[in-house]
Design an enzyme around this catalytic site. Structure first.
Site, PDB file in Angstrom:
ATOM      1  N   LYS A  79      51.663  69.627  35.280  1.00  0.00           N
ATOM      2  CA  LYS A  79      50.227  68.819  35.841  1.00  0.00           C
ATOM      3  C   LYS A  79      49.003  68.803  35.586  1.00  0.00           C
ATOM      4  O   LYS A  79      49.511  70.616  36.104  1.00  0.00           O
ATOM      5  CB  LYS A  79      50.618  67.825  37.317  1.00  0.00           C
ATOM      6  CG  LYS A  79      49.645  67.101  37.326  1.00  0.00           C
ATOM      7  CD  LYS A  79      50.046  66.084  39.489  1.00  0.00           C
ATOM      8  CE  LYS A  79      49.257  65.188  39.115  1.00  0.00           C
ATOM      9  NZ  LYS A  79      49.910  64.301  40.795  1.00  0.00           N
ATOM     10  N   SER A 154      50.511  59.820  40.505  1.00  0.00           N
ATOM     11  CA  SER A 154      48.838  60.186  39.635  1.00  0.00           C
ATOM     12  C   SER A 154      49.232  61.315  38.442  1.00  0.00           C
ATOM     13  O   SER A 154      49.353  61.027  38.026  1.00  0.00           O
ATOM     14  CB  SER A 154      47.544  60.470  40.696  1.00  0.00           C
ATOM     15  OG  SER A 154      48.110  62.193  41.096  1.00  0.00           O
ATOM     16  N   SER A 178      52.572  60.991  45.002  1.00  0.00           N
ATOM     17  CA  SER A 178      52.343  60.670  43.721  1.00  0.00           C
ATOM     18  C   SER A 178      53.311  61.090  42.395  1.00  0.00           C
ATOM     19  O   SER A 178      53.821  61.332  41.073  1.00  0.00           O
ATOM     20  CB  SER A 178      50.622  61.398  43.391  1.00  0.00           C
ATOM     21  OG  SER A 178      49.660  60.850  43.289  1.00  0.00           O
TER      22      SER A 178
HETATM   23  N1  GLN Z   1      48.025  56.624  44.696  1.00  0.00           N
HETATM   24  C1  GLN Z   1      47.572  57.800  46.017  1.00  0.00           C
HETATM   25  C2  GLN Z   1      46.269  58.309  45.515  1.00  0.00           C
HETATM   26  O1  GLN Z   1      45.820  57.455  44.811  1.00  0.00           O
HETATM   27  C3  GLN Z   1      48.285  59.265  46.137  1.00  0.00           C
HETATM   28  C4  GLN Z   1      48.118  59.483  45.224  1.00  0.00           C
HETATM   29  C5  GLN Z   1      48.353  61.375  45.419  1.00  0.00           C
HETATM   30  O2  GLN Z   1      49.619  60.981  45.859  1.00  0.00           O
HETATM   31  N2  GLN Z   1      48.400  61.806  44.446  1.00  0.00           N
HETATM   32  O3  GLN Z   1      45.227  58.319  46.630  1.00  0.00           O
END
Ligand code: GLN
Length: 493
Positions: A79, A154, A178
């Site tokens: 990532k 994400s 994420s």
């Molecule tokens: N979707 C969640 C957020 O927007 C988690 C994101 C993540 O785990 N990086 O914060």
């Protein structure tokens, strides 16, 4: 033989038996990336030259008759929020579009030492804020199961790259879901390890008390193999924990007779799609067939997890992202004086979701509101952790859906941040409590994958792998790949 469909475990055997070379393997993946990327768009950067160079080095080692490690010579991707020395690391943000780190994240170093072949860097929601990869400042990633749908986020690029066999495995990061939610949407295995089990050194910070790096893989065995390579204490990360790191593969194949599974009823509440819930209840039945004991339980503070998360995560992000000021590194806009330069840099460098979080967080931390919001949220966080402590007094693992729905269509939630935030309702409490969680393929609704979420005690990833492996071997959902029909319809094959 389609070598791109194979797992790291299988490819290792083929390399050792000299049936393939790492160079052939790397070429096969780079070819596939070239063919599929037009539609999937999982990669921000492809590092083909350095990948082929590394592969040649591994092949030379094999030719000399030297033994190779389990992940050696096998292509993977990271990532794009994990720093890679000399390779652009963007966080899918305009702010870091041209950023080339002078050092590598600890996980990147460990994988490099294990002989991994880095194919490139994967798309994500900007600074890991989001659940669909639509917040990338470059382009959205598409779900290989249905290109009209999001891959989750994400770590959407990470999940899509593994599902489309554009990498054997990938590393993602998980602050509120994420790794697990995109793993569920793309039908792969995703582990969010215990906080402190994997070094965050060189992971570009979003919310430091919640962020963890973990593997996304085709099956449970590969997941355990990658954890073996990346987990363990690192003195460069002060929150990294000294613990007795087991060989995670030792838990695979252990039977789950008599194991106690708790099913928190709060995780099946409003918003959980009834077809998704049905798949999860079928999974419970399968686990019972395997001898596990499962019963409903309660985690009474679950309702407060989302509000607490959306105070704590933005508060930490507002502090972490203060460093992007146009002075030290990253994007810089021209301004008449220092203040206008910083203001323009941040206005142009960050996208709307990142700005929303910075504003929320700055507000929650401001004097007069700090106690009412931030401190209160931290207290709620303790209550949530205590719920888990209590449940783990009775149960070995807890079980829920990973996400309330299957992958949604582009644009379906992007205009309503609150509905997007709710995608993580089942995963967020795990980050607040610092415990491990894994998502594994559990079936389908309308041809789209559903993830089963297993939560464990701190540093008990082993039991999660034990249950996940037993379930996977019993059901075989991990073997179902994105239908060639869908892929063919979009001219991918
Ligand atoms: N979707 C969640 C957020 O927007 C988690 C994101 C993540 O785990 N990086 O914060």
């Amino acid at each position: 033989m389609d070598i791109t469909a194979k797992t790291a475990g299988e490819l290792h055997d083929l390399l050792v038996q000299k049936e393939i070379t790492s160079t052939e393997l790397t070429h096969a993946f780079l070819d596939r990336v070239r063919r599929l990327e037009g539609q999937v768009q999982a990669y921000v950067t492809v590092t083909d030259k350095s990948a082929l160079k590394r592969a040649a080095e591994v092949d030379a080692k094999i030719a000399r008759g030297e033994a190779i490690g389990t992940l050696e010579g096998i292509p993977m991707a990271l990532k794009d929020n994990m720093c890679t020395e000399g390779i652009r690391t963007t966080c899918s943000s305009k702010m870091l579009e041209e950023f080339v780190p002078p050092y590598s994240a600890e996980v990147a170093i460990r994988l490099q030492e294990a002989g991994a072949i880095l194919l490139g860097k994967l798309n994500m929601d900007e600074f890991a804020m989001g659940s669909s990869t639509e917040n990338s400042r470059f382009f959205p990633t598409h779900n290989p199961w249905d290109l009209e749908r999001v891959p989750g986020g994400s770590s959407g690029g990470a999940a899509a790259s593994v599902a489309a066999a554009e990498a054997v495995y990938a590393l993602g990061s998980d602050t509120g879901g994420s790794i697990r939610q995109p793993a569920a949407f793309c039908g792969v295995v995703g582990m969010k390890p215990t906080y402190g089990a994997v070094s965050r050194y060189g992971l570009i910070a979003f919310a430091s008390s919640l962020d963890q790096i973990g593997p996304l893989t085709k099956d449970v065995r590969d997941n355990a193999l990658v954890m073996n390579a990346i987990a363990g204490h690192d003195r460069k990360d002060s929150t990294s924990v000294r613990f007795d790191k087991p060989d995670y593969t030792q838990f695979l194949g252990k039977n789950i007779k008599g194991l106690k599974i708790g099913i928190p009823r709060e995780y099946f509440g409003e918003g959980i799609d009834s077809d998704v819930a049905k798949v999860i209840w079928d999974a419970v039945a399968a686990l019972k067939d395997l001898g596990a004991e499962a019963e409903e339980c309660s985690l009474p503070h679950t309702d407060y997890a989302m509000p607490a998360y959306y105070l704590i995560a933005p508060a930490e992000c507002s502090s972490n992202l203060a460093r992007y000021d146009g002075v030290r590194y990253g994007y810089r806009a021209e301004g008449d004086d220092l203040i206008s330069m910083v203001r323009k840099t941040r206005a142009e460098g960050f996208g709307p979701e990142v700005k929303r979080r910075i504003m929320l967080g700055t507000y929650a931390l401001s004097s007069g509101y700090y106690d009412a919001y931030y401190v209160k949220a931290q207290k709620v966080r303790t209550l949530i952790k205590q719920d888990f402590d209590q449940a783990f007094g009775t149960y070995d693992v807890l079980l829920s859906p990973t996400a309330p729905t299957v992958a949604f269509k582009f644009g379906e939630k992007s205009s309503n941040p609150l509905s997007m935030y709710l995608s993580d309702i089942c995963t967020v409490p795990v980050n607040l409590a610092g415990i491990p969680g894994i998502s594994i393929p559990a079936g389908f609704v309308g041809g789209l994958p559903v993830g089963l979420h297993l939560m464990g005690k701190a540093f008990d990833e082993g039991t999660l792998y034990q249950v996940a492996y037993a379930f996977e071997q019993h059901t075989g959902f991990h073997k179902v790949k994105p239908s060639t029909k869908e892929v063919a319809a979009h001219g991918l094959e």
